[in-house]
Design a protein around this motif. Structure first.
Motif: not given
Ligand code: UDP
Length: 235
Positions: A4-9
């Motif tokens: 769904k959504d990008f959280i963290y890299e």
């Protein structure tokens, strides 16, 4: 399960939400970093290798009763894992002296320790993950006394299980780093990854380095070594 959504890299992985608030998707990247991010490279296929090696090891540990955040592998570079809050400690388990231990204390490399040595670092890139002790972790609020005790016990169990597993495959488990997380109910479990990025593996007969030290020390054939580990554990 879909991203769904990008959280963290992070340095080696990206995280995404899913429709289930308790589950997240980990994407394994092709990037290598060492020396706290100073040395960098990208090698095609590295993410896939670490994904499958880590999957295999988390599945094996689960079969031996060690719970982790791992749920299942989704495809080449993705894993479904439980959403956990990472305890800000890097737990290093050592069976043989090498690496930063030798540099810091001036001891020679390759000494076989009579029992596993556990070290804690405070997980903080800006500070360069400084070495700490149990009191730092407990009194500065990074983990409770009970959590530290559990982390030690699980780390020793993981070492026992993986040392034997790799020995049977001609590989010496020299040392490794573990991370732990807590789920929404506060359950503590193993998290992150277990791969040649986070372990030191020496070929038991030749002594060849089969891990990220090939990248750190420019020994060449980095991905070949990761492939070799995969071959040995998937045979
Ligand atoms: N390690 C890791 N991430 C870190 C530091 C260490 O995965 O940020 C792993 C490393 O690959 C080795 C073990 O932990 O298997 C012990 O590393 P050491 O403390 O000797 O540090 P290094 O020599 O890698 O700086």
């Amino acid at each position: 399960m879909e991203k769904k959504d990008f959280i963290y890299e992070g340095k080696a992985k990206r995280l995404y939400t899913t429709e289930d608030p308790d589950l997240v998707i980990v994407e394994y990247k092709d990037s290598f970093t060492a020396f706290n991010g100073v040395k960098k490279a990208t090698m095609g296929g590295k993410g896939e290798l670490n994904n499958k090696i880590s999957t295999k090891l988390f599945e094996y540990l689960a079969s031996k009763g060690v719970e982790s955040h791992f749920v299942r592998q989704l495809d080449d570079i993705h894993q479904l894992v439980k959403r956990v809050q990472i305890v800000p400690l890097e737990v290093i388990v050592r069976n043989i002296t090498t690496g930063s231990l030798c540099k810091r204390l001036g001891v020679k490399e390759g000494m076989v320790l009579v029992r596993p040595m556990i070290e804690f670092s405070y997980k903080n890139d800006e500070l360069g993950d400084p070495l700490i002790n149990d009191d730092h972790a407990i009194l500065l609020g990074w983990a409770t006394e009970e959590e530290v005790a559990k982390i030690r016990a699980i780390s020793i169990k993981v070492d026992e299980i993986l040392k034997e597993y790799f020995a049977a495959r001609g590989v010496t488990l020299v040392d490794f780093k573990l991370e732990f997380g807590k789920d929404s109910k506060g359950n503590l479990m193993l998290a992150d990854e277990i791969s040649p990025d986070t372990c030191r593996f020496w070929d038991s007969s030749t002594g060849d380095r089969l891990d990220k030290d090939r990248f750190r020390k420019d020994l060449g054939n980095v991905l070949g070594a990761y492939e070799e580990i995969w071959k040995k554990i998937s045979a």
